[in-house]
Design a protein around this motif. Structure first.
Motif, short mmCIF file in Angstrom:
data_model
loop_
_atom_site.label_atom_id
_atom_site.label_comp_id
_atom_site.label_asym_id
_atom_site.label_seq_id
_atom_site.Cartn_x
_atom_site.Cartn_y
_atom_site.Cartn_z
N SER A 37 1.18 -1.43 -0.03
CA SER A 37 0.19 -0.01 -0.34
C SER A 37 1.09 1.50 0.11
O SER A 37 -0.14 2.78 -0.55
N ARG A 38 2.38 0.99 0.22
CA ARG A 38 3.33 2.38 0.01
C ARG A 38 2.95 3.42 -1.39
O ARG A 38 3.05 2.44 -2.42
N CYS A 39 3.16 3.95 -1.58
CA CYS A 39 3.06 4.14 -2.74
C CYS A 39 4.62 5.39 -3.54
O CYS A 39 5.28 4.45 -2.27
N ALA A 40 4.70 4.99 -4.03
CA ALA A 40 5.83 5.11 -5.23
C ALA A 40 7.19 5.95 -4.54
O ALA A 40 7.85 5.56 -4.81
N ALA A 41 6.48 7.00 -4.17
CA ALA A 41 8.27 7.66 -3.24
C ALA A 41 8.48 7.19 -2.47
O ALA A 41 9.44 7.50 -2.38
N CYS A 42 7.45 6.62 -1.54
CA CYS A 42 7.34 5.73 0.13
C CYS A 42 8.04 4.71 -0.50
O CYS A 42 9.07 4.25 0.30
N ARG A 43 8.10 3.97 -1.17
CA ARG A 43 8.54 2.81 -1.26
C ARG A 43 10.21 3.09 -2.03
O ARG A 43 10.92 2.81 -1.15
N TYR A 44 10.54 4.32 -2.66
CA TYR A 44 11.30 4.62 -3.73
C TYR A 44 12.57 4.99 -1.69
O TYR A 44 13.71 4.53 -2.74
N LEU A 45 12.45 5.75 -1.37
CA LEU A 45 12.55 5.88 -0.38
C LEU A 45 13.00 5.05 0.64
O LEU A 45 13.61 5.41 2.02
N ARG B 256 8.02 4.32 5.51
CA ARG B 256 7.17 4.25 5.99
C ARG B 256 6.63 5.68 5.09
O ARG B 256 6.23 5.84 5.29
N CYS B 257 4.67 4.72 4.44
CA CYS B 257 4.02 5.62 4.03
C CYS B 257 2.72 6.01 5.00
O CYS B 257 1.54 5.78 4.92
N PRO B 258 2.71 7.07 5.30
CA PRO B 258 1.85 7.80 6.24
C PRO B 258 0.64 7.96 5.55
O PRO B 258 0.12 8.60 4.57
N PRO B 259 -0.91 7.63 6.35
CA PRO B 259 -1.89 8.50 5.83
C PRO B 259 -1.91 9.56 5.41
O PRO B 259 -2.56 9.75 3.51
N ILE C 119 2.24 13.91 0.87
CA ILE C 119 2.12 14.15 -0.10
C ILE C 119 2.02 13.73 -0.95
O ILE C 119 1.18 14.09 -2.36
N PHE C 120 2.90 12.31 -1.34
CA PHE C 120 2.94 12.38 -2.58
C PHE C 120 2.14 11.09 -2.91
O PHE C 120 2.27 10.78 -4.13
N SER C 121 1.40 10.33 -1.91
CA SER C 121 0.47 9.01 -2.46
C SER C 121 -0.07 9.14 -4.01
O SER C 121 -0.89 8.62 -4.63
#
Length: 137
Positions: A4-12, A15-18, A21-23
């Motif tokens: 469920s992580r966005c591509a930005a959080c996965r790349y970085l 953890r992808c917070p709810p 800003i990128f998701s």
């Protein structure tokens, strides 16, 4: 890995917070989109830019950043400006060809006897048959 992580959080690798800003703009199924933008602009700069924009303009901004980053990767010197210049040159060349064709049509409309005489003088010329057939296509 959390799917469920966005591509930005996965790349970085974070953890992808709810409220990430990128998701909304970098879905997990298109990681190359964020990778290109990160390579040219950096994640921090993109996050700041998106946060400063009104929410209704963020999608367009993310799309624009992606396209500009892609062109900058392809052409590090000129980026998208190189493509714009190329397209403007093509438009200029085609407009010039159009003006020449319109001038030739106007000349032939005013001087039909010159065109007929030219046709009669060049009947035996083999290259003329190709030229004459191209006039009528």
């Amino acid at each position: 890995m959390n799917p469920s992580r966005c591509a930005a959080c996965r790349y970085l690798r974070r953890r992808c917070p709810p409220d990430c800003i990128f998701s909304p703009y970098f879905p997990p199924n298109n990681p190359q989109r964020f990778a290109s933008i990160h390579r040219i602009y950096g994640a921090s700069n993109v996050a700041k830019l998106l946060q400063r924009l009104p929410s209704h303009l963020r999608t367009q901004a993310a799309d624009s950043l992606y396209l500009e980053a892609q062109y900058r990767i392809e052409d590090p010197v000129y980026g998208c400006v190189g493509l714009i210049s190329l397209l403007q040159q093509q438009i200029h060349d085609i407009e010039r060809q159009l003006a020449m064709t319109q001038a030739e049509i106007a000349f032939r409309a005013r001087h039909p006897q010159a065109v007929e005489g030219n046709l009669l003088n060049n009947v035996g010329n083999p290259s003329f048959s190709n030229q004459a057939s191209s006039w009528f296509m």
